[in-house]
Design a protein around this motif. Structure first.
Motif, mmCIF file in Angstrom:
data_model
loop_
_atom_site.group_PDB
_atom_site.id
_atom_site.type_symbol
_atom_site.label_atom_id
_atom_site.label_comp_id
_atom_site.label_asym_id
_atom_site.label_seq_id
_atom_site.Cartn_x
_atom_site.Cartn_y
_atom_site.Cartn_z
ATOM 1 N N TYR A 1 0.879 -1.213 -0.046
ATOM 2 C CA TYR A 1 0.067 0.233 -0.036
ATOM 3 C C TYR A 1 0.918 1.275 -0.022
ATOM 4 O O TYR A 1 0.768 2.202 -0.831
ATOM 5 N N LEU A 2 1.827 1.433 0.946
ATOM 6 C CA LEU A 2 2.896 2.323 0.950
ATOM 7 C C LEU A 2 3.702 2.569 -0.465
ATOM 8 O O LEU A 2 3.804 3.782 -0.887
ATOM 9 N N ARG A 3 4.049 1.494 -0.979
ATOM 10 C CA ARG A 3 4.828 1.510 -2.437
ATOM 11 C C ARG A 3 3.867 2.011 -3.280
ATOM 12 O O ARG A 3 4.470 3.168 -4.052
ATOM 13 N N GLN A 4 2.682 1.603 -3.404
ATOM 14 C CA GLN A 4 1.816 2.154 -4.250
ATOM 15 C C GLN A 4 1.586 3.786 -4.221
ATOM 16 O O GLN A 4 1.410 4.512 -5.078
ATOM 17 N N GLU A 5 1.361 4.226 -3.024
ATOM 18 C CA GLU A 5 1.198 5.656 -2.620
ATOM 19 C C GLU A 5 2.406 6.388 -3.199
ATOM 20 O O GLU A 5 2.168 7.536 -3.718
ATOM 21 N N ALA A 6 3.639 6.112 -2.643
ATOM 22 C CA ALA A 6 4.831 6.485 -2.894
ATOM 23 C C ALA A 6 4.894 6.681 -4.717
ATOM 24 O O ALA A 6 5.362 7.677 -5.191
ATOM 25 N N ASP A 7 4.710 5.622 -5.231
ATOM 26 C CA ASP A 7 4.870 5.545 -6.727
ATOM 27 C C ASP A 7 3.743 6.718 -7.354
ATOM 28 O O ASP A 7 4.260 7.307 -8.390
ATOM 29 N N GLN A 8 2.394 6.515 -6.722
ATOM 30 C CA GLN A 8 1.634 7.541 -7.337
ATOM 31 C C GLN A 8 2.025 9.051 -7.239
ATOM 32 O O GLN A 8 1.984 9.862 -8.134
ATOM 33 N N LEU A 9 2.589 9.260 -5.974
ATOM 34 C CA LEU A 9 3.209 10.646 -5.468
ATOM 35 C C LEU A 9 4.339 11.148 -6.542
ATOM 36 O O LEU A 9 4.425 12.111 -7.055
ATOM 37 N N GLU A 10 5.188 9.973 -6.866
ATOM 38 C CA GLU A 10 6.464 10.119 -7.573
ATOM 39 C C GLU A 10 5.842 10.667 -9.134
ATOM 40 O O GLU A 10 6.367 11.391 -9.784
ATOM 41 N N ASN A 11 4.868 9.900 -9.451
ATOM 42 C CA ASN A 11 4.372 10.200 -10.956
ATOM 43 C C ASN A 11 3.396 11.115 -11.135
ATOM 44 O O ASN A 11 3.008 11.673 -11.919
ATOM 45 N N ALA A 12 3.094 12.056 -9.845
ATOM 46 C CA ALA A 12 2.252 13.078 -10.049
ATOM 47 C C ALA A 12 3.104 14.258 -10.330
ATOM 48 O O ALA A 12 3.627 14.849 -9.499
ATOM 49 N N ILE A 13 2.850 14.725 -11.719
ATOM 50 C CA ILE A 13 3.838 15.627 -12.096
ATOM 51 C C ILE A 13 2.996 17.121 -12.183
ATOM 52 O O ILE A 13 3.866 17.933 -12.387
#
Length: 197
Positions: free
Chosen positions: A183-195
C-alpha cells in the motif's frame, strides 16, 4: 565562450548523435552502456541553445521511454525547460529530479547535505553524488533559474508533496507487513508520478 569552444561543443554533440545512430544501425537498437545519451543536455546548456536542448530531450523521451535517468540529467532537462519558458513542465522535471536524488538541491544551493533516515544507503549516496554534480546557484547563467527554483521549492504544493514523499519512504523503511508495504509503495509511486503542480 570563444567561437572555438562553441565549435568544440557543437562537434561533441554531433559526435554523440553519430555514435548513437551507429549503434542503432549496428544493433537495431541502442546499447549505450557508455551513457553518451546523457551528455548533450550539459552541452546545450553551456551553448545557451535551449531550444536545441529541448529538441534533444524530446528525442530522448521518445527513444528511451523507460530510462530511469540520472538526477543531473533531469536537473539539466529542468533548466532547459525553464530557459525555454516552459515553467509547468520545468516544475514537473524538478519534482522528478528531487525524487531521483533528494540531495541534489541541497548541493546546488550550497546547503549542508544531511543524510536522510529514509535511505539505509544515504551516506553512500551523499558521498558519491557530491563528487559529480557540478552545478551551483551562483553560476551567472543560472541566476534566473536559481531564483525561480528557490521560490518554487518553498511553495506550498512542493513542500507538502516533499513532506509526504519523505514520510512514505520513512514508513517503507520501517514497515515489515507486506500488505502495508505494498500500500505504501503504491502511494509513493503515485506521488512520484504526480507531475502537475
Amino acid at each position: 565562450m570563444t567561437p572555438k569552444q562553441t565549435q568544440r561543443l557543437i562537434k561533441k554533440i554531433a559526435d554523440i548523435k553519430r555514435a548513437l545512430a551507429a549503434e542503432k544501425r549496428t544493433f537495431g537498437g541502442y546499447d549505450d552502456s557508455r551513457g553518451l545519451r546523457y551528455l548533450p543536455t550539459r552541452y546545450y546548456i553551456q551553448l545557451a541553445d535551449y531550444k536545441g536542448g529541448l529538441v534533444y530531450t524530446r528525442w530522448f523521451a521518445k527513444t528511451f521511454p523507460d530510462d530511469i535517468v540520472f538526477p543531473d540529467f533531469l536537473f539539466e532537462w529542468a533548466v532547459l525547460l525553464f530557459k525555454a519558458g516552459k515553467f509547468a513542465e520545468a516544475k514537473a522535471k524538478i519534482w522528478q529530479t528531487f525524487c531521483a536524488n533528494t540531495y541534489l538541491f541541497d548541493k546546488y544551493f550550497g546547503h549542508p547535505i544531511q543524510p536522510l533516515p529514509i535511505y539505509e544507503w544515504s551516506n553512500l549516496a551523499q558521498a558519491g553524488f557530491t563528487d559529480y554534480f557540478t552545478y551551483s546557484h551562483q553560476q551567472s547563467e543560472l541566476l534566473d533559474f536559481s531564483q525561480w527554483l528557490e521560490e518554487f521549492m518553498v511553495s506550498e504544493p512542493f513542500t507538502t508533496r516533499k513532506a509526504r514523499y519523505l514520510i512514505l519512504h520513512q514508513q517503507l523503511k520501517m514497515e515489515d507487513d507486506l500488505e502495508r508495504r505494498d500500500y505504501l509503495r503504491q502511494e509513493a509511486d503515485q506521488l512520484e508520478n504526480a507531475i502537475k503542480f
